[in-house]
Write a protein that holds these residues in place. Structure first.
Motif, PDB file in Angstrom:
ATOM      1  N   ASP A  64       0.831  -1.210   0.000  1.00 33.28           N
ATOM      2  CA  ASP A  64       0.000   0.000   0.000  1.00 33.28           C
ATOM      3  C   ASP A  64       0.863   1.256   0.000  1.00 33.28           C
ATOM      4  N   ALA A  65       1.931   1.250   0.784  1.00 33.37           N
ATOM      5  CA  ALA A  65       2.806   2.418   0.846  1.00 33.37           C
ATOM      6  C   ALA A  65       3.472   2.676  -0.502  1.00 33.37           C
ATOM      7  N   LEU A  66       3.865   1.620  -1.185  1.00 34.16           N
ATOM      8  CA  LEU A  66       4.461   1.771  -2.512  1.00 34.16           C
ATOM      9  C   LEU A  66       3.422   2.260  -3.521  1.00 34.16           C
ATOM     10  N   ILE A  67       2.214   1.735  -3.417  1.00 43.42           N
ATOM     11  CA  ILE A  67       1.139   2.168  -4.309  1.00 43.42           C
ATOM     12  C   ILE A  67       0.811   3.633  -4.080  1.00 43.42           C
ATOM     13  N   ASP A  68       0.852   4.058  -2.816  1.00 47.51           N
ATOM     14  CA  ASP A  68       0.582   5.470  -2.504  1.00 47.51           C
ATOM     15  C   ASP A  68       1.495   6.388  -3.313  1.00 47.51           C
ATOM     16  N   VAL A 109       4.010  -1.288 -10.271  1.00 49.85           N
ATOM     17  CA  VAL A 109       2.782  -1.522 -11.035  1.00 49.85           C
ATOM     18  C   VAL A 109       2.604  -3.007 -11.296  1.00 49.85           C
ATOM     19  N   GLY A 110       3.691  -3.700 -11.633  1.00 46.70           N
ATOM     20  CA  GLY A 110       3.601  -5.146 -11.859  1.00 46.70           C
ATOM     21  C   GLY A 110       3.144  -5.884 -10.618  1.00 46.70           C
ATOM     22  N   ALA A 167       2.479   0.380 -21.678  1.00 47.87           N
ATOM     23  CA  ALA A 167       3.455   0.877 -20.711  1.00 47.87           C
ATOM     24  C   ALA A 167       3.845  -0.163 -19.673  1.00 47.87           C
ATOM     25  N   THR A 168       3.007  -1.161 -19.449  1.00 50.59           N
ATOM     26  CA  THR A 168       3.311  -2.159 -18.415  1.00 50.59           C
ATOM     27  C   THR A 168       3.868  -3.457 -18.986  1.00 50.59           C
TER      28      THR A 168
END
Length: 202
Positions: A64-68, A109-110, A167-168
């Protein structure tokens, strides 16, 4: 989002949190989210289990912190004005900004996509972010499609999916030539598609 333990905001605490985020990012990228364990993150960060749990409730909290961070950068792109001398350049500029974020955060993102396939929480977070930039693109398309039978939201969703998909798929942050090539192709497809949507049917 997952519950986050209350952590004193000190410079040392921020450095420790950053080290844990970097370690989680590395472990998720190398092992995959499903296989990653808190033990792996702790080992990569060189801290104790207790330290990890001071900052995150579990590995979902670390993701979650990385997604933030990724979501904040995407939101910045969403909120930027579409300023350019002409429509084609405006489209290319916006796509370039999105691709830059996706490239710089390709590993996150992956992991996010992997986690969203199995956990509703991450699927919902992905939907919320996508909805934000689809709404922004639809807002920009609305004037051009107002006199056509085409729904700007449907067109925006398709265009966003195109950019996200390209892009992914193996895009590397350090491959500037590949990134530029993708932006040119995507911009041409977007612009050509929009021109087609504005033409009379039949």
């Amino acid at each position: 989002m997952s519950d986050v333990p209350a952590v004193p905001r000190t410079s040392r605490g921020e450095r420790t949190a950053a080290r844990l985020r970097d370690a989680a990012r590395q472990v998720f990228a190398e092992r995959g989210y499903a296989a990653a364990r808190v033990e792996d993150v702790v080992a990569a960060a060189g801290v104790s289990h207790g330290t990890f749990y001071t900052y995150f409730t579990n590995k979902a909290g670390a993701l979650d912190a990385l997604i933030d961070e990724t979501a904040r950068e995407l939101q910045t792109v969403v909120e930027e004005p579409w300023d350019a001398p002409d429509a084609a350049q405006a489209i290319a500029t916006v796509i370039e900004r999105f691709v830059d974020v996706f490239a710089d955060h390709a590993d996150v993102v992956g992991t996010w996509l992997e986690a969203s396939a199995h956990e509703p929480h991450f699927r919902q977070r992905l939907r919320e972010v996508r909805d934000g930039y689809i709404a922004r693109v639809a807002q920009q398309l609305d004037p051009a499609l107002a006199s056509t039978p085409h729904d700007p939201k449907v067109a925006a969703a398709a265009l966003v999916a195109m950019v996200e998909g390209y892009a992914t798929q193996g895009l590397r942050a350090d491959d500037a030539e590949d990134r530029a090539s993708r932006v040119r192709t995507l911009a041409a497809l977007w612009f050509g598609g929009l021109l087609g949507l504005t033409q009379p049917i039949g």
